[in-house]
Design an enzyme around this catalytic site. Structure first.
Site, mmCIF file in Angstrom:
data_model
loop_
_atom_site.group_PDB
_atom_site.id
_atom_site.type_symbol
_atom_site.label_atom_id
_atom_site.label_comp_id
_atom_site.label_asym_id
_atom_site.label_seq_id
_atom_site.Cartn_x
_atom_site.Cartn_y
_atom_site.Cartn_z
ATOM 1 N N THR A 130 0.959 -1.340 -0.063
ATOM 2 C CA THR A 130 0.215 0.018 0.249
ATOM 3 C C THR A 130 1.256 0.551 0.164
ATOM 4 O OG1 THR A 130 -0.296 0.014 2.414
ATOM 5 C CG2 THR A 130 -1.908 -1.298 1.182
ATOM 6 N N ASP A 131 1.909 1.156 0.357
ATOM 7 C CA ASP A 131 2.750 2.465 0.775
ATOM 8 C C ASP A 131 2.812 3.063 -1.391
ATOM 9 O OD1 ASP A 131 3.237 1.904 3.301
ATOM 10 O OD2 ASP A 131 5.226 2.410 3.349
#
Length: 418
Positions: A175-176
Site C-alpha cells: 500500500t505504500d
C-alpha cells in the site's frame, strides 16, 4: 546537485517523512529538480536504513539499498528532535521550505509543536503533507503500523493467494507504493494552486482510504450484489488459460493468457494441437473455466518441454499474450531497460557504484527525470544544508554539534522494526 532546468527547480522540501510513503512521494519532485532535505537522526534511524538488502550482506545504516532505493537526489541532515536546539533547527528548515512532509502517527508533529496549525501561523503559504495509516479523526486514527498492516485491513491480503490455501499477502508494504502515486499528484496540485494564488494548503492522507481505490471493483460488487470476491490464485473469470506455468529449467516459469477466442485458437495451433480448440471440454470460455484444472495440466505438459524464452517466442509469434517470469537478474540484463537507460549507475560513498532506478514511471519531453545523486549517508549534508541553504554560520553549526542537537554519533540499534 540538479544542474539543468527542471520543472520543480526552486521548490524546497523539508522531509520529516520516513520509511516508504513519504520518501517515495518526494522522489517525484526530487527527480524533477526540487531540493529535498531529509530530517533524520542518529538516535532513531529511518526503518529503511536497518532493512536489507545490505551491500555484501554487511548491515550498517549507510549500506542499505532498501533505503537507497527510496532516497536518491536528496540531502540528509541529522538532528535530535527531542532537544531544544534540534527544534530550533527544525524550525529553520520549515521556514526555508515550500513543502513540509511527514508520515508519523497522528499527533507526533503536534507534540513537537510543528504540526500544520503551528506552522501555518508562521508560514501561512506552506504546503503541508501528512500521511498516516487511517487518517486523522475516527476511532482508529491512532493506529500505527506499516504497509504490511495496511495490506491486510485494506483487503489485499484476503484476495491474494489460492482459494484452497491461507491468504498470502502481497510482498512488502504494497500500500505504500500505491499511496505515494496519489500523494505526489496532490502535492503537484497544491504547488499549482500556490503559484496561482500564493496560498498554502494542508494535504491529509489516509493510506487506508487511498489504497481502497485499487480494490473498488470488489467493494462495489459487494455493495450492489452482496458478492464477496474470493482468492483465485493466478486465474481470472475473463480468460482461460490464464496463469503462470512451469517451464524447462530450474524454477523457470512463463505467464500465459488467452483473453479472446481467437487467442485460444492461436494458442492451440502454436502448441501443435489445433484440435484442442474445438474439443467439447474447451471450445468456449465457459467450457474452459469448468475444466480449468485439466486445461492447466495440458498447458503445463507443453511448457515443461521448453525454456521460458522459447515459450515466449513461440506464443508471441502466434499473437498470444505471454512473457517469461523474470528474476531480478533478468531485470538487470533486460535489453529494453538497458536501451532506455532505466538503471542509472551512481557512486555511493559506502555502497560503492550501484544502480538506481527512477521513481517516475514517465519521461517528460521538455524536462525529463534525472538521477544525479545517490541516497545520502545519515547527516551527510549537515554543513551544506545548514550553511548554504539555511544561512547559518560555522560557529552556529559548531554550537549545535557540541550540544548534540546536530547528531553525529550512531546511538540507534541496527534492529528492524518490520
Amino acid at each position: 546537485m540538479i544542474a539543468k532546468k527542471s520543472i520543480f527547480d526552486g521548490v524546497k522540501v523539508a522531509e520529516f517523512a520516513w520509511v516508504v510513503v513519504g520518501p517515495s512521494t518526494s522522489r517525484y519532485l526530487a527527480e524533477h529538480g526540487a531540493t529535498v532535505v531529509k530530517i533524520e537522526s542518529h538516535k532513531r534511524l529511518d526503518t529503511n536504513r536497518v532493512n536489507s538488502p545490505f551491500v555484501n550482506n554487511e548491515p550498517s545504516p549507510d549500506n542499505s539499498m532498501f533505503y537507497g532505493r527510496h532516497n536518491p537526489n536528496k540531502y540528509s541532515v541529522s538532528i535530535d528532535m527531542k532537544s531544544k536546539g534540534g527544534m530550533e533547527l527544525a524550525w529553520k528548515l520549515i521556514k526555508w521550505a515550500d513543502i513540509v512532509t511527514e508520515t508519523f502517527s497522528p499527533g507526533t508533529m503536534e507534540k513537537w509543536g510543528i504540526g500544520y496549525e503551528d506552522v501555518k501561523k508562521v508560514r501561512p503559504d506552506i504546503i503541508y503533507y501528512s500521511s498516516s495509516m487511517q487518517g486523522r479523526g475516527g476511532p482508529h486514527s491512532a493506529y500505527a503500523g506499516y504497509g504490511q498492516n495496511a495490506c491486510s485491513f485494506s483487503g489485499f491480503t484476503e484476495l491474494s493467494g489460492w482459494p484452497d490455501r491461507m491468504p498470502s499477502s502481497p510482498y512488502g508494504a504494497y500500500t505504500d507504493y500505491v499511496c505515494c502515486r496519489l500523494s505526489a499528484f496532490a502535492l503537484i496540485g497544491a504547488l499549482i494552486r500556490k503559484k496561482l494564488t500564493g496560498q498554502g494548503q494542508y494535504i491529509e492522507q489516509s493510506q487506508f482510504e487511498s489504497s481502497i481505490h485499487f480494490l473498488m471493483p470488489a467493494v462495489m460488487d459487494y455493495q450492489v450484489n452482496g458478492h464477496i470476491m474470493e482468492r483465485m490464485g493466478n486465474r481470472t473469470p475473463l480468460a482461460a488459460p490464464h496463469g503462470v506455468f512451469q517451464c524447462k529449467g530450474d524454477d523457470r516459469w512463463a505467464a500465459i493468457s488467452a483473453m479472446t477466442e481467437a487467442q485460444w485458437v492461436n494458442f492451440c495451433q502454436a502448441i501443435g494441437n489445433p484440435a484442442l480448440a474445438k474439443h467439447k471440454d474447451y471450445a468456449t470460455l465457459a467450457d474452459r473455466k469448468k475444466n480449468e484444472d485439466r486445461l492447466e495440466e495440458i498447458v503445463t505438459a507443453w511448457t515443461k518441454q521448453y525454456t521460458p524464452e522459447e515459450v515466449e517466442a513461440t506464443l508471441q509469434k502466434a499473437g498470444v499474450a505471454v512473457h517469461m517470469v523474470s528474476r531480478p537478474s533478468d531485470i538487470y540484463k533486460d535489453k529494453q531497460l538497458d536501451a532506455r537507460r532505466y538503471f542509472v549507475p551512481l557512486d555511493h560513498e559506502v555502497m560503492g557504484r550501484q544502480k538506481f532506478e527512477p521513481q517516475s514511471g514517465f519521461i517528460l519531453s521538455k524536462t525529463p527525470r534525472e538521477l544525479i545523486m545517490p541516497s545520502p549517508l545519515v547527516g551527510q549534508h549537515n554543513e551544506y544544508v545548514f550553511k548554504e541553504l539555511v544561512g547559518m554560520t560555522d560557529d552556529e553549526i559548531a554550537e549545535h554539534i557540541i550540544d548534540g542537537s546536530i547528531t553525529t554519533q550512531m546511538d540507534a540499534p541496527m534492529v528492524s522494526t518490520f
